[in-house]
Structures are given as C-alpha cells and as structure tokens.
Design a protein around this motif. Structure first.
Motif, short mmCIF file in Angstrom:
data_model
loop_
_atom_site.label_atom_id
_atom_site.label_comp_id
_atom_site.label_asym_id
_atom_site.label_seq_id
_atom_site.Cartn_x
_atom_site.Cartn_y
_atom_site.Cartn_z
N ARG A 95 4.62 -23.58 0.91
CA ARG A 95 3.42 -24.32 1.31
C ARG A 95 2.75 -23.74 2.56
O ARG A 95 1.62 -24.07 2.88
N VAL A 96 3.49 -22.88 3.28
CA VAL A 96 2.95 -22.24 4.48
C VAL A 96 3.00 -20.73 4.27
O VAL A 96 4.08 -20.14 4.22
N GLN A 97 1.85 -20.12 4.12
CA GLN A 97 1.77 -18.69 3.85
C GLN A 97 1.11 -17.97 5.04
O GLN A 97 0.66 -18.61 5.99
N ALA A 98 1.07 -16.63 4.97
CA ALA A 98 0.53 -15.85 6.08
C ALA A 98 -0.29 -14.67 5.58
O ALA A 98 0.00 -14.11 4.51
N VAL A 99 -1.31 -14.33 6.34
CA VAL A 99 -2.06 -13.08 6.15
C VAL A 99 -1.96 -12.34 7.48
O VAL A 99 -2.35 -12.86 8.52
N PHE A 100 -1.43 -11.11 7.41
CA PHE A 100 -1.15 -10.37 8.65
C PHE A 100 -2.29 -9.43 9.01
O PHE A 100 -3.24 -9.22 8.25
N GLN A 101 -2.14 -8.84 10.19
CA GLN A 101 -3.22 -8.05 10.78
C GLN A 101 -3.53 -6.77 10.01
O GLN A 101 -4.68 -6.46 9.76
N ASP A 102 -2.48 -6.03 9.63
CA ASP A 102 -2.69 -4.70 9.10
C ASP A 102 -2.55 -4.67 7.58
O ASP A 102 -1.44 -4.75 7.06
N PRO A 103 -3.65 -4.55 6.85
CA PRO A 103 -3.56 -4.54 5.38
C PRO A 103 -2.91 -3.28 4.82
O PRO A 103 -2.60 -3.20 3.65
N TYR A 104 -2.70 -2.29 5.71
CA TYR A 104 -2.09 -1.03 5.25
C TYR A 104 -0.57 -1.13 5.22
O TYR A 104 0.08 -0.54 4.37
N SER A 105 0.02 -1.89 6.15
CA SER A 105 1.48 -1.98 6.20
C SER A 105 2.02 -3.29 5.61
O SER A 105 3.22 -3.42 5.39
N SER A 106 1.15 -4.26 5.34
CA SER A 106 1.64 -5.55 4.84
C SER A 106 1.76 -5.58 3.31
O SER A 106 2.24 -6.56 2.75
N LEU A 107 1.28 -4.53 2.63
CA LEU A 107 1.40 -4.45 1.16
C LEU A 107 2.31 -3.28 0.80
O LEU A 107 2.15 -2.18 1.32
N SER A 108 3.26 -3.51 -0.12
CA SER A 108 4.17 -2.44 -0.54
C SER A 108 3.40 -1.36 -1.31
O SER A 108 2.74 -1.66 -2.31
N PRO A 109 3.51 -0.09 -0.89
CA PRO A 109 2.77 0.98 -1.59
C PRO A 109 3.34 1.29 -2.97
O PRO A 109 2.70 1.97 -3.77
N ARG A 110 4.55 0.78 -3.25
CA ARG A 110 5.20 1.08 -4.53
C ARG A 110 4.94 0.02 -5.60
O ARG A 110 5.41 0.15 -6.72
N MET A 111 4.25 -1.02 -5.23
CA MET A 111 4.02 -2.12 -6.19
C MET A 111 2.56 -2.17 -6.60
O MET A 111 1.66 -1.98 -5.78
N ARG A 112 2.32 -2.45 -7.88
CA ARG A 112 0.96 -2.67 -8.35
C ARG A 112 0.48 -4.03 -7.82
O ARG A 112 1.28 -4.90 -7.48
N VAL A 113 -0.83 -4.20 -7.79
CA VAL A 113 -1.42 -5.44 -7.28
C VAL A 113 -0.88 -6.64 -8.06
O VAL A 113 -0.57 -7.69 -7.48
N ARG A 114 -0.73 -6.48 -9.39
CA ARG A 114 -0.19 -7.56 -10.22
C ARG A 114 1.16 -8.03 -9.70
O ARG A 114 1.42 -9.23 -9.58
N ASP A 115 2.04 -7.07 -9.36
CA ASP A 115 3.40 -7.43 -8.91
C ASP A 115 3.40 -8.01 -7.49
O ASP A 115 4.23 -8.86 -7.17
N ILE A 116 2.47 -7.53 -6.67
CA ILE A 116 2.36 -8.06 -5.30
C ILE A 116 2.02 -9.55 -5.34
O ILE A 116 2.60 -10.36 -4.62
N ILE A 117 1.08 -9.92 -6.21
CA ILE A 117 0.67 -11.33 -6.30
C ILE A 117 1.71 -12.16 -7.06
O ILE A 117 1.96 -13.32 -6.74
N ALA A 118 2.36 -11.54 -8.06
CA ALA A 118 3.33 -12.28 -8.89
C ALA A 118 4.65 -12.54 -8.16
O ALA A 118 5.34 -13.52 -8.46
N GLU A 119 4.99 -11.67 -7.20
CA GLU A 119 6.32 -11.77 -6.56
C GLU A 119 6.61 -13.16 -5.98
O GLU A 119 7.65 -13.75 -6.28
N PRO A 120 5.72 -13.74 -5.14
CA PRO A 120 6.04 -15.08 -4.63
C PRO A 120 6.12 -16.14 -5.72
O PRO A 120 6.90 -17.10 -5.60
#
Length: 322
Positions: A95-120
C-alpha cells in the motif's frame, strides 16, 4: 481531502557512530531525524524541503520501513507501522510504494518493462496470472506509454520515459501512498513539467497521497498541498503551500526561499546570505539548531529549543520570534 492517512509523532532516527574495529565502542550518534511530527491526509501531497543532509530522505526511508525507528511512531490508516510483521507488513509494503530519484539505476537493465511492472504483482499475489497482462497494459496507458512498449528494455527509453515506467511500477498494486524522492531532479528541465503534471493527474484520478521529498522549491510549490521545512533533523515550519509562499515566518524558510530562482526574470528579491556552515548532526547546537546562522538570534535561542506551535490557520513554526 478527508481523514489522516499517515500520522507521524516524535519520529527519531539516530545512527550510532563507533570507534575501533574489533572492540568497537559507540562514541556518539548522528541525529539524522530528531523528533518530528506531521500528518498526511488521504489524497493530498505533503512536500518536505531543506538542504542536503537535513533528514528528508531518512524520513522517507522510515515511512517505507527501510530503516528502523529509534523513537516515536508512524501510524498508517490507524495502524502502528512499527509493530507490523508477516502478512500485515507485506500488506503495508504493497500500500506504500516509492518512486526514486534516478530512473537509470532504479530499473533493472536485464528485465523487460512487462516484468518490471509485473514483479510486485506476482510477489504480492495481487492478481490471478490471467489478469496480469491486462493490468500491465492498463498501467502503461495511465502513464502515457503504448502497450507495445511492454516488450522493450529500460535502455531503449529516454530518462523521462524511464521515470514513467517507475511510476507505472509504483501504481501496479493500487497503493494509498507513494513516496516521491526527488522524482524529477535527475530529468531534463524540459521533461520535468510533463512528469509533475502526470503525477498530479494520477493523484486526481486515483486519490493517491504523495509524500514528496525535494530541494527544488518550484517543484514543491507546483505539486504540494502542504509543505514542511526541515533543518538539521528538525521540522522548523509547516503550512499550506500557498500560505508558506505568501507568509514565511521562520528565518531559515525565508533564507531558503530567497535563494530560489524567481518565478519571473524581472522579479526583484533580496537574497539572504546565511553566515557559517550547517552544523554537524553528530553534535547539533543547543537550543534552536538554526541559531548559530540566524540573523535574528536572541539569547533565548541558544538555551531553549523552540517547539513547533500553531500560529493560526494550521501554520506551524518553531521559532522564539513567534
């Protein structure tokens, strides 16, 4: 905007400082956050401003339960956060999520966008597998990205688009609160307004509350309903956003705003130059922490710590002048 979603009372975080390697001994503590209290209503944005090292991000980490509380309490929707364990803690984190400062380091470079959103969604068993794809597409549409982008990797996007993906990931679990830690400071100036307006639209659409950590006062003014000003681990002033811009009471708030860029190039304002440096949080000054740098300091300021008190219309200030 209704009842309180978050109620923080006397929140304190001290980091121990030790000497020695084998027989280490505590010689003091960094008082990163030192007894602050504030509330966040459902669907509102509470902005926190202050210089680097004043305790804003530590406060955010305490709310996210990424740090343990030294003293005080955080209540979320009437529940004491510090006592949560097991399934209750998992529910709180969803119920409490976060958006961090650096969009370059906060997203895994090995995951597709689909998997990034699906993971949680998968980790929290939030939806049946048959509904996850629809959820991914719907979330991407909310942040202004086409469904075919779900198969791409983060390196194929610009900084602003990556931050949209980070926002989409934070929305995947239908949170009640999103902690925004400098969400636009790493982005190109031309993109910042787009992301801020996107966040405001999402708030209106879903009624999400934001805790906004920022040092850019223009960002805070544009997005926040209420603002808290921090100095050396203490809240020195809180007020409605418009009220704070019109009527700044604490000398530190006045100095902070005088150093910001004016909203129009022709605006004339007197910049207040503060003497000295920010004291160490390892050994903060007695009394009011701002008194060694304050242009209006009185003898009482070095002896008594001022309490945060209401001076009318919900405007609170911790200063012996008021």
């Amino acid at each position: 905007m209704g009842e309180f979603l978050v109620n923080v009372q006397d929140l304190t975080k001290h980091f121990p400082v030790t000497r020695g390697i084998i027989f280490s001994k505590q010689i003091g503590a960094v008082k990163a956050v030192d007894g602050i209290s504030f509330t966040i209503k459902k669907g509102e944005t509470f902005g926190m401003v202050g210089e680097s090292g004043c305790g804003k991000t530590t406060t955010a980490r305490l709310v996210l339960k990424l740090e343990t509380i030294t003293r005080g309490a955080i209540s979320f929707d009437g529940q004491d956060v510090s006592t949560l364990t097991g399934a209750d803690l998992k529910k709180y984190r969803s119920r409490v999520q976060a958006v961090f400062q650096d969009p370059y380091s906060s997203l895994s470079p090995r995951m597709r966008v689909r998997d990034i959103i699906a993971e949680p969604i998968v980790v929290n068993n939030f939806l049946p597998r048959s509904e996850i794809d629809d959820r991914i597409v719907a979330t991407l549409e909310v942040v202004g990205l086409a469904r075919d982008r779900a198969e791409m990797y983060p390196h194929e996007f610009s900084g602003g688009q990556r931050q949209r993906i980070a926002v989409a990931r934070s929305l995947a679990l239908n949170p009640s609160l999103i902690v925004l830690d400098e969400p636009v400071s790493a982005l190109d100036v031309s993109i910042r307004a787009q992301i801020m307006n996107l966040l405001k639209d999402i708030q209106e659409q879903f009624g999400i509350a934001y805790m906004l950590i920022a040092h850019d006062l223009a960002v805070v003014k544009h997005m926040s309903h209420r603002v808290g000003v921090m100095y050396l681990g203490k809240l020195v002033e809180t007020a409605e956003s418009d009220e704070l811009y019109r009527n700044r009471l604490h000398p530190y708030t006045e100095a902070l705003y005088s150093a910001a860029l004016p909203s129009h190039p022709d605006d004339q304002r007197e910049e207040i130059i503060l003497p000295g440096e920010v004291p160490s949080p390892l050994n903060p000054p007695a009394g009011c922490r701002f008194h060694p740098r304050c242009l209006h300091a009185m003898s009482v300021c070095s002896q008594e710590e001022p309490l945060l008190k209401d001076v009318g219309a919900g405007h609170m200030v911790a200063c012996h002048l008021h």
